[in-house]
Write an enzyme that holds these catalytic residues in place. Sequence first.
Site, PDB file in Angstrom:
ATOM      1  N   LYS A 169      52.748 -88.540  76.741  1.00  0.00           N
ATOM      2  CA  LYS A 169      54.183 -88.397  77.035  1.00  0.00           C
ATOM      3  C   LYS A 169      54.386 -88.277  78.546  1.00  0.00           C
ATOM      4  O   LYS A 169      53.657 -88.910  79.315  1.00  0.00           O
ATOM      5  CB  LYS A 169      54.775 -87.224  76.246  1.00  0.00           C
ATOM      6  CG  LYS A 169      54.439 -87.340  74.748  1.00  0.00           C
ATOM      7  CD  LYS A 169      55.197 -86.399  73.868  1.00  0.00           C
ATOM      8  CE  LYS A 169      54.783 -86.611  72.417  1.00  0.00           C
ATOM      9  NZ  LYS A 169      55.549 -85.803  71.487  1.00  0.00           N
ATOM     10  N   SER A 184      52.142 -82.615  65.449  1.00  0.00           N
ATOM     11  CA  SER A 184      51.435 -81.321  65.513  1.00  0.00           C
ATOM     12  C   SER A 184      49.999 -81.399  64.990  1.00  0.00           C
ATOM     13  O   SER A 184      49.514 -80.458  64.352  1.00  0.00           O
ATOM     14  CB  SER A 184      52.233 -80.224  64.798  1.00  0.00           C
ATOM     15  OG  SER A 184      53.482 -80.019  65.455  1.00  0.00           O
ATOM     16  N   GLU A 233      55.123 -90.634  61.968  1.00  0.00           N
ATOM     17  CA  GLU A 233      55.337 -89.357  62.647  1.00  0.00           C
ATOM     18  C   GLU A 233      56.662 -88.761  62.185  1.00  0.00           C
ATOM     19  O   GLU A 233      57.726 -89.135  62.702  1.00  0.00           O
ATOM     20  CB  GLU A 233      55.378 -89.551  64.159  1.00  0.00           C
ATOM     21  CG  GLU A 233      54.092 -90.090  64.738  1.00  0.00           C
ATOM     22  CD  GLU A 233      53.986 -89.776  66.218  1.00  0.00           C
ATOM     23  OE1 GLU A 233      53.041 -89.068  66.586  1.00  0.00           O
ATOM     24  OE2 GLU A 233      54.851 -90.211  66.991  1.00  0.00           O
ATOM     25  N   GLU A 291      60.869 -90.379  70.149  1.00  0.00           N
ATOM     26  CA  GLU A 291      61.541 -89.863  71.350  1.00  0.00           C
ATOM     27  C   GLU A 291      62.253 -90.995  72.088  1.00  0.00           C
ATOM     28  O   GLU A 291      63.236 -90.760  72.790  1.00  0.00           O
ATOM     29  CB  GLU A 291      60.523 -89.141  72.244  1.00  0.00           C
ATOM     30  CG  GLU A 291      60.118 -87.813  71.616  1.00  0.00           C
ATOM     31  CD  GLU A 291      58.752 -87.293  72.034  1.00  0.00           C
ATOM     32  OE1 GLU A 291      58.143 -87.838  72.976  1.00  0.00           O
ATOM     33  OE2 GLU A 291      58.290 -86.318  71.394  1.00  0.00           O
ATOM     34  N   HIS A 317      58.407 -95.076  69.558  1.00  0.00           N
ATOM     35  CA  HIS A 317      58.225 -93.629  69.350  1.00  0.00           C
ATOM     36  C   HIS A 317      59.589 -92.985  69.097  1.00  0.00           C
ATOM     37  O   HIS A 317      60.588 -93.386  69.685  1.00  0.00           O
ATOM     38  CB  HIS A 317      57.556 -93.012  70.582  1.00  0.00           C
ATOM     39  CG  HIS A 317      57.121 -91.606  70.336  1.00  0.00           C
ATOM     40  ND1 HIS A 317      57.994 -90.555  70.378  1.00  0.00           N
ATOM     41  CD2 HIS A 317      55.909 -91.094  70.002  1.00  0.00           C
ATOM     42  CE1 HIS A 317      57.335 -89.438  70.084  1.00  0.00           C
ATOM     43  NE2 HIS A 317      56.074 -89.733  69.854  1.00  0.00           N
ATOM     44  N   ASN A 338      48.842 -89.356  72.918  1.00  0.00           N
ATOM     45  CA  ASN A 338      50.091 -89.742  73.579  1.00  0.00           C
ATOM     46  C   ASN A 338      50.419 -88.644  74.581  1.00  0.00           C
ATOM     47  O   ASN A 338      50.838 -87.560  74.197  1.00  0.00           O
ATOM     48  CB  ASN A 338      51.189 -89.883  72.515  1.00  0.00           C
ATOM     49  CG  ASN A 338      52.565 -90.067  73.111  1.00  0.00           C
ATOM     50  OD1 ASN A 338      52.708 -90.336  74.301  1.00  0.00           O
ATOM     51  ND2 ASN A 338      53.593 -89.925  72.284  1.00  0.00           N
ATOM     52  N   GLY A 398      55.781 -81.804  67.885  1.00  0.00           N
ATOM     53  CA  GLY A 398      55.918 -80.750  68.883  1.00  0.00           C
ATOM     54  C   GLY A 398      56.445 -79.438  68.329  1.00  0.00           C
ATOM     55  O   GLY A 398      56.832 -78.549  69.086  1.00  0.00           O
TER      56      GLY A 398
HETATM   57  P1  PGA Z   1      52.722 -83.628  68.898  1.00  0.00           P
HETATM   58  O1  PGA Z   1      53.315 -85.092  69.252  1.00  0.00           O
HETATM   59  O2  PGA Z   1      51.275 -83.832  68.516  1.00  0.00           O
HETATM   60  O3  PGA Z   1      52.881 -82.841  70.151  1.00  0.00           O
HETATM   61  O4  PGA Z   1      53.531 -83.113  67.747  1.00  0.00           O
HETATM   62  C1  PGA Z   1      52.950 -86.228  68.521  1.00  0.00           C
HETATM   63  C2  PGA Z   1      53.673 -87.450  69.061  1.00  0.00           C
HETATM   64  O5  PGA Z   1      54.859 -87.355  69.359  1.00  0.00           O
HETATM   65  O6  PGA Z   1      53.074 -88.549  69.188  1.00  0.00           O
END
Ligand code: PGA
Length: 254
Positions: A11, A215, A171, A102, A100, A9, A177
């Site tokens: 982003k 992560s 997630e 976010e 997601h 992803n 992140g």
């Molecule tokens: P990350 O993000 O691997 O940077 O923690 C995962 C995601 O949000 O899909």
Amino acid sequence: MRTPLVAGNWKMHLTPQEGASWIAAIAADLGATGIPDGVEAWVFPAFPALPAVIEAATTALPSLRVGAQNLHAQPHGAFTGEVSASMLTAIHAQGVLVGHSERRAGGETDDGVRAKLAAAEAAGLAAVVCVGEDLPTREIGAAEAWVSIQIRAAFAGRAPVNPALMAVAYEPIWAIGTGRTATAADAAAMHATIRRTLADIGQPADALRILYGGSVKPDNARDLIQAGDVDGLLVGGASLDPISFANILRAAAA
Ligand code: PGA
């Protein structure tokens, strides 16, 4: 047997040019054999990069699948700034992330997630529906209940889905992140709960892939994918580096 699915992803990162360079770099690193055997690999670029990434992948790494990070539930209309499922299929995107955290943080609701999944399915797009709890919810011991509610809401009223065109990504928000990863045992426990919930609501639970995200890095990918009921990985930050994503694909295939 569920084929492991590893997805990047991106982003709000990587322009069309950077996305095409990413494809060239991972194709060179993987060499003639391409995506390791036994792994399904996806990337989810930002909208503007989709055509360039799809075109680059078609020639350099044809088994890599490319999807969008979002879609609108309606086929067309007065929805400024939105993109429909048919617009995605028109540029040969093959899938889409839905719900997601976010986006949920920006106001996406369970009803919205359900409508978007239906739109993706109607268009023949594969969908990865994202669920996960925040830290306070985990700390009060309500994580599994929370995620079960999200799953029930996403699939409410749905006939059994095609497991080739649907996956769930767990997630935990506190792991995205942050460099903090769920333990393999925590992931396994939550994935088992998700699979039980899917079975309860009449979905093909044994065939649906449940990915872990939060992560994921080359050095923890192997442990996570070996945890019970973990059928793949959704990778944010570590997917921006094509070599690190290639190494995660290798870890998933090993
Ligand atoms: P990350 O993000 O691997 O940077 O923690 C995962 C995601 O949000 O899909």
